[in-house]
Design a protein around this motif. Structure first.
Motif, PDB file in Angstrom:
ATOM      1  N   LEU A  52     -60.048   1.555 -47.494  1.00  0.00           N
ATOM      2  CA  LEU A  52     -59.634   0.174 -47.262  1.00  0.00           C
ATOM      3  C   LEU A  52     -58.996  -0.423 -48.523  1.00  0.00           C
ATOM      4  CD1 LEU A  52     -59.722  -1.843 -44.942  1.00  0.00           C
ATOM      5  CD2 LEU A  52     -61.819  -2.763 -45.913  1.00  0.00           C
ATOM      6  N   GLU A  54     -57.366   1.251 -50.671  1.00  0.00           N
ATOM      7  CA  GLU A  54     -56.038   1.860 -50.716  1.00  0.00           C
ATOM      8  C   GLU A  54     -55.093   1.152 -49.747  1.00  0.00           C
ATOM      9  OE1 GLU A  54     -55.232   6.404 -50.996  1.00  0.00           O
ATOM     10  OE2 GLU A  54     -55.748   5.136 -52.679  1.00  0.00           O
ATOM     11  N   ALA A  55     -55.583   0.883 -48.535  1.00  0.00           N
ATOM     12  CA  ALA A  55     -54.753   0.222 -47.530  1.00  0.00           C
ATOM     13  C   ALA A  55     -54.349  -1.167 -48.016  1.00  0.00           C
ATOM     14  CB  ALA A  55     -55.508   0.124 -46.206  1.00  0.00           C
ATOM     15  N   ALA A  56     -55.280  -1.843 -48.671  1.00  0.00           N
ATOM     16  CA  ALA A  56     -54.988  -3.183 -49.178  1.00  0.00           C
ATOM     17  C   ALA A  56     -53.908  -3.112 -50.241  1.00  0.00           C
ATOM     18  CB  ALA A  56     -56.251  -3.816 -49.747  1.00  0.00           C
ATOM     19  N   ALA A  57     -53.959  -2.044 -51.048  1.00  0.00           N
ATOM     20  CA  ALA A  57     -52.980  -1.895 -52.118  1.00  0.00           C
ATOM     21  C   ALA A  57     -51.617  -1.482 -51.574  1.00  0.00           C
ATOM     22  CB  ALA A  57     -53.464  -0.856 -53.121  1.00  0.00           C
ATOM     23  N   ASP A  58     -51.631  -0.660 -50.536  1.00  0.00           N
ATOM     24  CA  ASP A  58     -50.385  -0.107 -50.029  1.00  0.00           C
ATOM     25  C   ASP A  58     -49.531  -1.098 -49.280  1.00  0.00           C
ATOM     26  OD1 ASP A  58     -50.746   2.262 -51.128  1.00  0.00           O
ATOM     27  OD2 ASP A  58     -51.375   3.330 -49.326  1.00  0.00           O
TER      28      ASP A  58
END
Lengths: 307, 193
Positions: A52, A54-58
């Motif tokens: 999550l 990572e998803a927030a960063a991406d």
């Protein structure tokens, strides 16, 4: 008690992700997981937490993420494994061997993989290595990589790039993502290239050839001889220009450097150049263009302007 | 392996956000606090065994139903029967179906929430999370960049992940400790693309 389980799980999730565990730690982890289903649950939860972040960063400004759901809306069996213990072997062990290699602009990395194969990962690229028992699975999510595959006929080496697949058993080849298209260059042996769902249309690409799988999909990938183009000079930190337009060459240099070359004069951009340059010397290239075409070249903050 | 990835991502985006509601429901049902953690972990273990998630249309209902069946198993095994003879209650009131408004908004909010949590970390932890997860540096590179040991990088990341998971445990909004530096960090990350 359970709170410390969560703490332990966080540690393990991070170590798995970092890919830095030694054999003793791997053993310790497998024992810890075997002890209790709560340990396995807590680890899974911690891994979801990492995903999550990572998803927030991406996708910081993107739309709501529903990919997970949509991409998996295929008809699939309700494959629920009977015992929690089986999870360790089926799910967690392969995870331990998963590895991600990412490079920054200008960084080229050479990595020896666990089977002795070598991957050279070009500037600003991302490669995931997911070795399973039956198949050596890799995924190029961005950029370009060259592979020298150690021979193992029982365990094919398959590189995924978007929906394109490249399969080898013991060869050397590179895969490069160019926007939506994928380019495969073979320097040794033969590889098979196909699009997912179109395996029957796979083409065999032999040493000395390059193939481009276009998007939107043509019926078959187009294969052309490499000739004397040196498409893989980047492995030695070089860039071989063979009758390349200044525009194209600048674009190549810009892949490797933060300081970008800007062609302010379209007429100059149409000139063709031939020569061998160092990847990290956009200034020398700019000077050469200036020498050949008479264009003016100036260095600004973080860019070279040719006009 | 591929399925594993898929289900981790699926849990990250579609399940984690319902954990506070699940915990509240377990609490209302009368499960003692120390057993709630156990049940939640067991529920995630069950989800980790899913080979595929494509058939699950309603992740929230699935999450609750999984927890509920584990709870019933416990009741039948006599592990909690002394505390409350509540199996009827579980069967009858079962899963509360209505997601709270903030749960209904979707994944976007979750991602913002994660960024807020990270932004609220002390600077040295935030830097580690930033370099590792957002800039995608390896543990080694991160350590080198910050001039610290890899162990410290691991600790910082653990601290960050713990904060993120805690936010999903309690369902709390992240603390609003307004600071210019913090707001700048969030803006920076959002404008990266």
């Amino acid at each position: 008690m359970s709170a410390s389980v969560n703490d332990d799980a966080i540690r393990w999730a991070i170590r798995i992700d970092a890919g830095t565990m030694d054999d003793a730690q791997k053993l310790e982890l497998s024992q810890w997981l075997a002890q209790d289903s709560r340990h396995r649950g807590a680890l899974f939860r911690a891994q979801a937490g990492l995903a999550l972040v990572e998803a927030a960063a991406d996708e910081p400004a993107g739309p709501a993420l529903d990919r997970g759901n949509r991409s998996s809306n295929r008809l699939m069996a309700t494959a629920v494994l009977a015992a929690c213990l089986a999870t360790i072997l089926v799910l967690v062990w392969p995870l331990l061997s998963a590895q991600q290699i990412r490079t920054d602009v200008g960084e080229i990395r050479r990595v020896t993989l666990s089977d002795g194969s070598v991957a050279m990962v070009n500037s600003k690229s991302s490669l995931e290595v997911d070795y399973e028992e039956a198949v050596r699975q890799l995924s190029l999510t961005e950029g370009e990589a060259w592979f020298k595959v150690s021979t193992d006929t029982k365990r094919p080496f398959v590189v995924a790039a978007g929906d394109v697949r490249v399969r080898a058993t013991g060869t050397a080849f590179s895969v490069r993502r160019r926007g939506l298209a994928v380019e495969v260059v073979v320097t040794d042996g033969t590889v098979l290239v196909w699009r997912t769902g179109q395996r029957q249309d796979a083409v065999a690409v032999a040493a000395g050839n390059a193939t481009m799988v276009d998007s939107p999909p043509r019926s078959k990938p187009v294969t052309v001889p490499i000739g004397d183009r040196d498409l893989l000079a980047w492995r030695e930190g070089g860039l071989a220009l063979n009758e390349m337009t200044v525009f194209e060459a600048a674009e190549e240099f810009n892949r490797y450097n933060i300081a970008k070359i800007e062609i302010a004069n379209p007429r100059i951009g149409q000139h063709t150049m031939t020569g061998y340059f160092q990847l990290d010397r956009p200034d020398e290239f700019s000077q050469a263009v200036s020498d050949v075409t008479g264009a003016r070249f100036s260095k600004k903050v973080n860019k070279y302007v040719i006009e | 392996m591929f399925e594993m990835r898929q289900s981790v991502e699926w849990v990250a985006l579609h399940v984690l956000k319902h954990e506070p509601a699940l915990r509240r429901w377990l609490q209302r049902t009368g499960v003692p606090p120390h057993e709630i953690d156990d049940l939640v972990q067991e529920t995630y273990c069950k989800l980790s065994e899913l080979g595929a998630v494509g058939h699950i249309n309603d992740p929230r209902a699935y999450f609750f139903a999984t927890a509920r069946s584990l709870l019933l198993q416990r009741v039948r095994r006599d592990r909690v029967v002394n505390i409350y003879a509540a199996s009827d209650q579980i069967e009858n009131h079962g899963v509360d179906q209505s997601p709270s408004p903030e749960e209904a908004v979707g994944a976007r909010n979750e991602l913002n929430k994660v960024l807020e949590v990270i932004a609220g970390l002390p600077k040295r932890y935030r830097e580690v999370v930033h370099l590792r997860r957002i800039e995608g540096l390896s543990q080694k590179e991160t350590a080198k960049r910050l001039g610290v040991t890899e162990k410290i990088v691991e600790n910082g990341l653990a601290r960050g992940l713990k904060a993120v998971l805690l936010a999903f445990e309690n369902g709390d909004e992240p603390h609003e400790r307004e600071s210019k530096e913090r707001t700048e960090w969030v803006d920076n990350v959002r404008q990266r693309k």
